[in-house]
Design an enzyme around this catalytic site. Structure first.
Site, short mmCIF file in Angstrom:
data_model
loop_
_atom_site.label_atom_id
_atom_site.label_comp_id
_atom_site.label_asym_id
_atom_site.label_seq_id
_atom_site.Cartn_x
_atom_site.Cartn_y
_atom_site.Cartn_z
CD GLU A 165 -2.47 0.90 2.77
OE1 GLU A 165 -2.84 -0.22 2.78
OE2 GLU A 165 -2.69 2.00 3.08
CD GLU A 169 -4.32 7.28 6.03
OE1 GLU A 169 -5.51 7.33 6.06
OE2 GLU A 169 -3.76 7.57 7.01
#
Ligand SMILES: *[C@@H]1O[C@H](CO)[C@@H](O)[C@H](O)[C@H]1NC(C)=O
Ligand SMILES: *[C@@H]1O[C@H](CO)[C@@H](O)[C@H](O)[C@H]1NC(C)=O
Ligand SMILES: *[C@@H]1O[C@H](CO)[C@@H](O)[C@H](O)[C@H]1NC(C)=O
Ligand SMILES: *[C@@H]1O[C@H](CO)[C@@H](O)[C@H](O)[C@H]1NC(C)=O
Ligand SMILES: *[C@@H]1O[C@H](CO)[C@@H](O)[C@H](O)[C@H]1NC(C)=O
Ligand SMILES: *[C@@H]1O[C@H](CO)[C@@H](O)[C@H](O)[C@H]1NC(C)=O
Ligand SMILES: *[C@@H]1O[C@H](CO)[C@@H](O)[C@H](O)[C@H]1NC(C)=O
Length: 363
Positions: A165, A169
Site C-alpha cells: 500500500e 492521507e
C-alpha cells in the site's frame, strides 16, 4: 502520529460482510474451501464478487481462484459531470474492466461540475471507490480537494491484493498538511523522521492540488504539484537480515475514500490522530446531510513493460509457498466472474459481522 491499521482495512465493510459459517473466515493458515474459493479483502470466503478486486490470492483455495488483476491502462479520468465510467452498484460489478474504469466499493458518490463528491454520513461508514484496473509501477496523479472537518479523513492510495500500500492521507483537522506512508504486505513503515507529514502550500480543502505517486521498480516519490516531497529508494528498505526489500512490489488498485476516524468504535490513537470526534451537528453537515471531499481527476501513467504480450488480460499470483513476496505473472485468463452476480453466501447477520470484526480487531 502513528495509528493502528484498523480504519483502512475496515473501510468498505458495509459493502460486503457475510458472516454465516465459521469456515467462511480465511487467513494465511486457513485457506478457503473449493465451494467458496475466494478470500475477500476482509477475510471471508465466497464466490462471485469475492473473486474480484481485493481477493487475497494467497488465502484463497488457489491463487488463481481470484480473477486476474486487470492489466494497467494509461488514462485520465475527469470526473466533472461524468460518472459514466464508474460502476456505482458494487454488487453488479462483474470484472469487465473495458466497461468501467472505477467502481464504488461502499457509500455513495455525488456528481458535480467540479468532480465527484465522496460522501460520509452518520450511518454509511464513508465512501470508497477503486480503479477497476491495477497498476504495477507507474505514476498516479490525484487532483482533489480534501474534507475539512475534524475526525474526517480523506485518503488516496494504492492497495494490492496482498496488502502492499502507498498512501496520501489528509485529516480534516489540519488542511495544510499531507501525510505520506507505505506498507509492505500489510506491515507499516512509520517513521516521522522519514518525512511522514509534509506541508502543503494552501488549504487542501479549498484548493485543488495534484498529489502524485511516482512508483517505480527502484524508487517511490511522493509529489505535490510536481515537487518531490518525499523520496524512498527500494535499496534502503532491505531488511536487516538482508533477505527482503520491504517495498511495495505487487500490482495495486487505486482507491480514494472519505472515512470516519473520529467515531466511538475507533481506537483512541486513531481518533486523536484525526483531530477528535466528528461533530455531527456541524452546520455543513446539518445543511447538506453529509460531509464530503471532491475528486476532480486521476491520471494513470503505466510503467512500460516491453515483455507484455498484446493478449495479456491481467496479472495473476502463483503458488509461492515459502516465499516472502509472492510471484506475479502475466496471464491471458478471463477477468470476468461467471454470470456477474453477487456472492453465493447468505447476506444475513450483516450487523453481527460488522460488530464482530470491530471487536476482534480492536482487542
Ligand atoms: C486463521 O483462521 C482460523 C480459522 O478461522 C483460526 O482458527 C486462526 O486463529 C486464524 N489464524 C490467524 C493467524 O488469525
Ligand atoms: C465488456 O464491456 C465492453 C464495453 O462495454 C463490451 O463491449 C463487452 O462486450 C463486455 N464483455 C463482456 C464479456 O461482457
Ligand atoms: C447515508 O448515505 C447512504 C448512502 O451512502 C444512504 O443510503 C443513507 O440514506 C444516508 N443516511 C442518511 C441518514 O442520510
Ligand atoms: C498543521 O500542521 C503544520 C505542520 O505540522 C503546523 O505547522 C500547523 O500549525 C498545523 N495546523 C493546525 C491547524 O493544527
Ligand atoms: C522505514 O523505512 C526506512 C527507510 O527505508 C527504514 O530506514 C526504516 O527502518 C523503516 N521502518 C520500519 C518500521 O520498517
Ligand atoms: C457511539 O455513537 C453512536 C452514534 O454515533 C451511538 O448511537 C452509540 O450509542 C455510541 N456508543 C457508545 C458506546 O458511546
Ligand atoms: C497470446 O499471444 C501469444 C503471442 O504473443 C501466443 O503465443 C499465445 O498463444 C496467445 N495466447 C492466447 C490465449 O491467445
Amino acid at each position: 502520529m502513528p495509528r493502528t491499521r484498523l480504519p483502512l482495512v475496515l473501510l468498505g465493510l458495509s459493502a460486503i460482510v457475510p458472516l454465516t459459517l465459521a469456515q467462511t473466515y480465511c487467513n494465511a493458515t486457513s485457506l478457503c474451501p473449493e465451494s467458496a474459493p475466494c478470500c475477500s479483502e476482509y477475510g471471508y470466503c465466497g464466490s462471485g464478487t469475492f473473486c474480484l478486486g481485493g481477493c487475497e490470492p494467497m488465502h484463497s483455495f488457489s491463487p488463481t481462484s481470484c480473477r486476474p488483476n486487470p492489466i494497467c491502462q494509461s488514462m485520465t479520468t475527469t470526473f466533472a459531470n461524468d460518472v459514466s465510467r464508474i460502476q456505482q452498484v458494487a454488487s453488479e460489478w462483474n470484472g469487465n474492466a473495458s466497461a468501467y474504469d472505477w467502481y464504488v466499493n461502499s457509500g455513495q458518490i455525488i456528481p458535480s461540475s467540479d468532480g465527484i463528491k465522496l460522501v460520509l454520513n452518520e450511518t454509511n461508514g464513508g465512501t470508497k471507490i477503486s480503479s477497476t484496473r491495477y497498476v504495477h509501477y507507474g505514476k498516479i496523479d490525484f487532483v482533489l480537494e480534501t474534507s475539512k472537518w475534524p475526525g474526517v479523513v480523506t485518503a488516496a492510495i494504492t492497495m494490492s491484493d496482498v496488502k502492499d500500500e502507498i498512501d496520501w492521507e489528509f485529516t480534516g483537522s489540519n488542511t495544510t498538511l499531507a501525510q505520506t506512508n507505505y506498507w509492505f504486505m500489510g506491515i507499516a513503515n512509520y517513521s516521522d523522521s522519514q518525512g511522514l507529514s509534509v506541508d502543503v502550500s494552501s488549504d487542501t480543502s479549498a484548493n485543488y492540488h495534484t498529489y502524485t505517486f511516482d512508483w517505480q521498480e527502484d524508487y517511490l516519490n511522493w509529489m505535490i504539484d510536481g515537487n518531490v516531497v518525499r523520496s524512498l529508494q527500494k535499496q534502503s528498505t532491505l531488511s536487516s537480515d538482508g533477505t527482503t526489500y520491504k517495498y511495495p512490489t505487487t500490482p495495486s488498485q487505486i482507491q480514494i475514500s472519505i472515512w470516519p476516524a473520529g467515531i466511538n468504535t475507533s481506537a483512541e490513537g486513531t481518533i486523536a490522530w484525526a483531530g477528535g470526534m466528528i461533530n455531527w451537528q456541524d452546520p455543513d453537515y446539518v445543511a447538506n446531510g453529509y460531509f464530503w471531499n471532491t475528486i476532480q481527476s486521476v491520471t494513470i501513467t503505466c510503467a512500460d513493460d516491453p515483455n507484455q504480450a498484446s493478449n495479456t488480460t491481467g496479472w495473476a499470483y502463483s503458488d509461492s509457498k515459502g516465499q516472502t513476496v509472492p510471484t506475479v505473472y502475466d496471464t491471458t485468463a478471463s477477468l470476468l466472474i461467471n454470470g456477474g452476480g453477487r456472492t453465493t453466501m447468505s447476506w444475513t447477520m450483516y450487523a453481527v459481522g460488522v460488530f464482530t470484526i470491530l471487536m476482534t480487531m480492536l482487542l
